[in-house]
Design a protein around this motif. Structure first.
Motif, PDB file in Angstrom:
ATOM      1  N   PHE A  54      26.265  33.987  32.637  1.00 39.45           N
ATOM      2  CA  PHE A  54      26.959  32.974  33.427  1.00 39.45           C
ATOM      3  C   PHE A  54      26.784  31.590  32.814  1.00 39.45           C
ATOM      4  O   PHE A  54      25.741  31.280  32.257  1.00 39.45           O
ATOM      5  CB  PHE A  54      26.427  32.978  34.858  1.00 39.45           C
ATOM      6  N   GLU A  58      24.598  28.965  39.368  1.00 44.29           N
ATOM      7  CA  GLU A  58      24.930  29.191  40.770  1.00 44.29           C
ATOM      8  C   GLU A  58      24.659  30.630  41.200  1.00 44.29           C
ATOM      9  O   GLU A  58      24.849  31.568  40.428  1.00 44.29           O
ATOM     10  CB  GLU A  58      26.411  28.882  40.990  1.00 44.29           C
ATOM     11  N   ASN A  60      25.136  33.227  44.942  1.00 44.16           N
ATOM     12  CA  ASN A  60      25.688  33.339  46.290  1.00 44.16           C
ATOM     13  C   ASN A  60      26.877  32.429  46.552  1.00 44.16           C
ATOM     14  O   ASN A  60      26.883  31.657  47.508  1.00 44.16           O
ATOM     15  CB  ASN A  60      24.605  33.055  47.346  1.00 44.16           C
TER      16      ASN A  60
ATOM     17  N   VAL B  55      36.352  35.310  44.521  1.00 40.37           N
ATOM     18  CA  VAL B  55      35.214  34.807  45.296  1.00 40.37           C
ATOM     19  C   VAL B  55      34.881  35.849  46.347  1.00 40.37           C
ATOM     20  O   VAL B  55      35.755  36.306  47.084  1.00 40.37           O
ATOM     21  CB  VAL B  55      35.529  33.460  46.003  1.00 40.37           C
ATOM     22  N   TYR B  80      24.256  42.010  40.673  1.00 41.40           N
ATOM     23  CA  TYR B  80      25.254  41.543  39.722  1.00 41.40           C
ATOM     24  C   TYR B  80      26.488  42.417  39.871  1.00 41.40           C
ATOM     25  O   TYR B  80      26.394  43.573  40.259  1.00 41.40           O
ATOM     26  CB  TYR B  80      24.724  41.636  38.288  1.00 41.40           C
ATOM     27  N   TYR B  81      27.616  41.844  39.549  1.00 36.93           N
ATOM     28  CA  TYR B  81      28.841  42.623  39.580  1.00 36.93           C
ATOM     29  C   TYR B  81      29.157  43.070  38.164  1.00 36.93           C
ATOM     30  O   TYR B  81      28.722  42.440  37.193  1.00 36.93           O
ATOM     31  CB  TYR B  81      29.994  41.788  40.118  1.00 36.93           C
ATOM     32  N   ARG B 276      33.317  51.464  29.743  1.00 38.45           N
ATOM     33  CA  ARG B 276      32.915  50.215  29.080  1.00 38.45           C
ATOM     34  C   ARG B 276      32.486  49.138  30.083  1.00 38.45           C
ATOM     35  O   ARG B 276      33.028  48.056  30.127  1.00 38.45           O
ATOM     36  CB  ARG B 276      34.059  49.702  28.196  1.00 38.45           C
ATOM     37  N   PRO B 279      28.965  43.076  32.462  1.00 39.03           N
ATOM     38  CA  PRO B 279      28.788  42.179  33.617  1.00 39.03           C
ATOM     39  C   PRO B 279      30.052  41.381  33.883  1.00 39.03           C
ATOM     40  O   PRO B 279      30.718  40.936  32.947  1.00 39.03           O
ATOM     41  CB  PRO B 279      27.658  41.256  33.182  1.00 39.03           C
ATOM     42  N   GLU B 280      30.385  41.217  35.155  1.00 41.88           N
ATOM     43  CA  GLU B 280      31.554  40.431  35.557  1.00 41.88           C
ATOM     44  C   GLU B 280      31.162  38.952  35.512  1.00 41.88           C
ATOM     45  O   GLU B 280      30.399  38.481  36.355  1.00 41.88           O
ATOM     46  CB  GLU B 280      31.966  40.865  36.967  1.00 41.88           C
ATOM     47  N   LEU B 283      31.989  36.285  38.640  1.00 41.39           N
ATOM     48  CA  LEU B 283      31.296  36.264  39.935  1.00 41.39           C
ATOM     49  C   LEU B 283      29.818  35.968  39.708  1.00 41.39           C
ATOM     50  O   LEU B 283      29.116  36.752  39.078  1.00 41.39           O
ATOM     51  CB  LEU B 283      31.442  37.609  40.653  1.00 41.39           C
ATOM     52  N   PRO B 284      29.339  34.850  40.219  1.00 39.58           N
ATOM     53  CA  PRO B 284      27.917  34.539  40.072  1.00 39.58           C
ATOM     54  C   PRO B 284      27.072  35.597  40.764  1.00 39.58           C
ATOM     55  O   PRO B 284      27.561  36.294  41.660  1.00 39.58           O
ATOM     56  CB  PRO B 284      27.749  33.189  40.760  1.00 39.58           C
ATOM     57  N   PRO B 285      25.816  35.738  40.361  1.00 38.54           N
ATOM     58  CA  PRO B 285      24.984  36.777  40.969  1.00 38.54           C
ATOM     59  C   PRO B 285      24.794  36.553  42.460  1.00 38.54           C
ATOM     60  O   PRO B 285      24.976  35.444  42.959  1.00 38.54           O
ATOM     61  CB  PRO B 285      23.646  36.639  40.250  1.00 38.54           C
ATOM     62  N   LEU B 286      24.464  37.626  43.126  1.00 31.02           N
ATOM     63  CA  LEU B 286      24.268  37.583  44.571  1.00 31.02           C
ATOM     64  C   LEU B 286      22.787  37.813  44.833  1.00 31.02           C
ATOM     65  O   LEU B 286      22.217  38.789  44.347  1.00 31.02           O
ATOM     66  CB  LEU B 286      25.109  38.700  45.193  1.00 31.02           C
TER      67      LEU B 286
END
Lengths: 96, 485
Positions: A54, A58, A60, B55, B80-81, B276, B279-280, B283-286
Motif C-alpha cells: 500500500f 491507512e 479500516n 470502498v 488483507y484483500y 494468480r 494482494p488487492e 483496499l487498505p488493510p482491515l
C-alpha cells in the motif's frame, strides 16, 4: 527469464486469447524484454525488507451501508460493444 | 454381483456461499435487490471501469464477524484483500476481490443433530468475505449470452467446512443449522431457491479404515437443502459403483440434475486452477479490534443454541418442543413474548406449536404478519387456566374468532359467543339434578359400584349446559350429588 512456447500457451489460455506462430515469436521477444527489465530488481538484497503493498498507512477505510446510484442503465450499457436495451451481449459460452 | 456399499466410507466437505442482506454491495453503493430490472443496480465500480476505487461496506464486515462469533471462530485481527484472477464474462473486472491468506474467521464449528438422536460437531476451516459475480443467461438469445451485472459485487460470505461429514443427512443437517444461524443473525435470507444461499459439496469415498482420501468430486447446482442431500447420496453411490466396477474416479465438477436425481459431468479439472492471487492494492488493510468485536457481539440476538438451552432448562420444555420453537428467530421471539404475560410455559409452547403455527402454515402467513399479538394468546391461556373457557372452546371457537376480530380481547369474544364456562354452583346444580333425574336406573347402577357412569352424567350435563359447564367443577359436583342420592 526464458520465455518459452509453453508459457505463452498458458498465458494465452488464461487470457482466453489465440496467437499465430508468428505472433508467439514476437510475444516471446516482448515478454523477455519486460521480465528482463523487472529482473533488474533481483540485483538488490531484499532479505529484510517487508513487501510494500500500500502507498499509504491507512487502515479500516470503510463506508456506511448506503445506496447511491451514480449512473443509469443507459449509461452503463453505453460503451458496450454488443448490447440490447437491457443486457450486455457476449459470445455464447455454454457451460451448464 | 451385488455391491457391499457399507465397505466404503464417504467423506464430505461443504462450501457455503451466503449473500449478505445489506442495502448496498460489498465495495460500492449499488443497491442489492433480487429481481430488479437488469443492469439498473450498477456503477462504474461494479462494472469494473478503469480508475475506480472500491470502498468496503462496514455492515458486510460486521456480518462476517457476527457469523464468526456465532460459530465460535477465531476472528483475525489483520485482514488483507486479494485479487482472484480469472477470465469470465460475468466478472467485469477480470478478478474477484476475496480474502485469500487472511480469512476473517478461522476454526469454529457447527453442531448438528441427526435423526437417530445423535449429535455431532462439524469443524469449520474458514469463513471469508468476497464478492458475487453477475448473472449469465445462455438461453434467452439465439446467438449471444446475455449478462446482467445487478448481482456483481454483492457481498458474500464463504464458509468452508472440514471434510468431516459422511452422509447426505449430515450435510442436510449442517446446512439446516447454517441457514437457521444466518437467518437468526439477519445477515442472509438463506433462500437456496433464489440462490442467496448456495452450496457446493466435495465428495469422495474410500474403504473404511483407509488413511488416504479418495479422489474428490465437486457437486454443484443444488437449489435446496433437500437436493444437496439427494445429490450427495447419489454421488456416493455412483462413486462406489464405479470403483467396484473397476472404473477410475476423476477429479471433476459435476452438476446435479434434480429431475433425474443424478449428477453429470460439468467440467474436468486439468491440473489446479491458476488464479494468480495477489494482494488487492486498492483496499487498505482491515484491522478488527477487540472493541469492534465486542460492539458486534452487543448487536447480536440470542442464538438458537442458547435459546434451546434456556427453553429446556429454565422453562422445562422437552427437547422436541424446544427444537420446534427455536427453528426460527421470529417464532422463538413470539413464544418468549407470550411468556411476558403468562407463567404457563407449557401451554404457551403448545399454543405456538399447534394453534399458531398450524394457522400460519395452513394460510401461508409469515409470523411477522400474524394479526394476534403474543399478549392475546397469553390472555386465552389465562382464560383457560381460570376455568372461564374450556380448552376445546378456546381452540375451536375463540382463537378463530379472535383472528377475525383481532381488535377485541379474548374475553370479549368468549362473552359475545356465549362461551364462558359456568362454574357457578347453583347454575351447575340445576343441570346436574336434571341429569340425575333423567337416568334413575343408572343412579342405582352407580350406587352398585359402576363408578364409570359418572361420564354418562357429565355428558348429559354438558349437553344441557350447551358445553358451558366447567368440567372440572361439574364432575366433582356430579360425584357428590350421586353419592348423596
Amino acid at each position: 527469464m526464458d520465455i518459452n512456447n509453453e508459457m505463452i500457451d498458458k498465458l494465452a489460455d488464461l487470457a482466453k486469447l489465440e496467437f499465430t506462430a508468428e505472433e508467439k515469436e514476437k510475444l516471446k521477444g516482448d515478454l523477455s524484454k519486460i521480465t528482463g527489465f523487472i529482473e533488474k530488481l533481483n540485483e538488490l538484497n531484499t532479505d529484510h525488507v517487508e513487501p510494500l503493498i500500500f502507498m499509504t498507512n491507512e487502515v479500516n477505510v470503510l463506508r456506511a451501508d448506503e445506496v447511491h446510484h451514480p449512473i443509469t442503465k443507459e449509461e452503463a450499457l453505453k460503451n458496450a460493444p454488443a448490447k440490447d436495451s437491457d443486457y450486455f451481449h457476449v459470445p455464447k459460452f455454454i457451460e451448464k | 454381483m451385488s455391491i457391499d456399499y457399507n465397505k466404503y466410507e464417504a467423506v464430505i466437505g461443504l462450501e457455503v456461499h451466503a449473500q449478505m442482506l445489506n442495502k448496498s454491495k460489498a465495495f460500492c453503493s449499488d443497491a442489492v435487490e433480487y429481481g430488479a430490472s437488469p443492469n439498473t443496480l450498477v456503477s462504474p465500480i461494479s462494472l469494473g471501469h478503469p480508475g475506480t476505487l472500491p470502498v468496503h461496506n462496514k455492515e458486510a464486515v460486521k456480518n462476517a464477524v457476527k457469523l464468526g462469533i456465532a460459530c465460535g471462530c477465531d476472528i483475525a485481527e489483520h485482514n488483507y484483500y486479494a485479487r482472484k484472477n480469472y477470465f469470465y464474462a460475468d466478472l467485469p473486472k477480470g478478478y474477484q476481490i476475496s480474502q485469500h491468506n487472511t480469512p476473517i474467521c478461522e476454526n469454529g464449528h457447527i453442531d448438528i443433530k441427526l435423526k437417530d438422536g445423535s449429535k455431532k460437531r462439524v469443524g469449520l476451516i474458514r469463513i471469508h468475505m468476497e464478492e458475487d459475480t453477475g448473472k449469465s443467461m445462455h438461453d434467452q438469445d439465439v446467438f449471444d449470452t446475455l449478462i446482467d451485472y445487478n448481482r456483481a459485487g454483492t457481498a458474500l460470505i464463504e464458509m468452508v467446512s472440514h471434510p468431516e461429514m459422511h452422509t447426505g443427512e449430515e450435510a442436510y443437517q449442517f446446512l439446516t443449522e447454517v441457514r437457521k444461524l444466518v437467518r437468526y443473525l439477519g445477515i442472509c435470507d438463506g433462500n437456496m431457491e433464489e440462490g442467496s444461499m448456495r452450496c457446493d459439496a466435495n465428495v469422495s469415498v474410500r474403504l473404511h479404515g483407509a488413511q488416504e482420501f479418495g479422489v474428490k468430486v465437486e457437486v454443484k447446482n443444488m437449489n435446496s437443502i433437500r437436493n444437496v442431500q439427494r445429490a450427495i447420496d447419489h454421488e456416493i453411490k455412483r462413486q462406489i459403483e464405479a470403483i467396484e466396477n473397476g472404473e477410475k474416479i476423476y477429479q471433476e465438477t459435476r452438476t446435479f440434475e434434480a429431475t433425474k436425481g443424478i449428477t453429470i459431468v460439468m467440467r474436468t479439472k486439468e491440473g489446479a486452477s491458476d488464479y494468480r492471487y495477489f494482494p488487492e492494492p486498492d483496499l487498505p488493510p482491515l484491522r478488527i479490534t477487540q472493541h469492534f468485536i465486542d460492539e458486534v457481539k452487543h448487536l447480536m440476538p440470542q442464538l438458537p443454541k442458547a435459546l434451546f438451552a434456556k427453553f429446556t432448562n429454565e422453562y422445562g420444555l422437552s427437547e422436541y418442543d424446544a427444537g420446534v420453537l427455536t427453528e426460527s428467530r421470529e417464532v422463538a421471539e413470539y413464544f418468549e413474548a407470550i411468556l411476558q404475560h403468562t407463567n404457563n410455559t407449557k401451554a404457551a409452547a403448545n399454543w405456538v406449536m399447534v394453534q399458531v403455527k398450524g394457522y400460519l402454515n395452513e394460510n401461508a402467513i409469515d409470523i411477522n404478519d400474524f394479526v394476534l399479538k403474543p399478549a392475546q394468546i397469553a390472555e386465552i391461556i389465562l382464560l383457560i387456566d381460570e376455568g372461564k373457557i374450556s380448552n376445546s372452546v378456546a381452540t375451536q371457537n375463540v382463537f378463530g374468532e379472535l383472528i377475525n376480530q383481532p381488535e377485541k380481547t379474548a374475553l370479549q369474544i368468549a362473552e359475545a359467543l356465549n362461551l364462558i364456562q359456568e362454574s357457578n354452583s347453583d347454575e351447575l346444580q340445576q343441570w346436574i339434578d336434571a341429569a340425575v333425574a333423567k337416568f334413575p336406573e343408572k343412579v342405582i347402577e352407580y350406587k352398585g359400584g359402576k363408578v364409570s357412569l359418572v361420564g354418562l352424567f357429565m355428558g348429559e350435563v354438558m349437553k344441557l349446559s350447551k358445553g358451558k359447564a366447567d368440567p372440572k367443577v361439574a364432575s366433582q359436583m356430579v360425584k357428590d350429588t350421586l353419592d348423596r342420592a
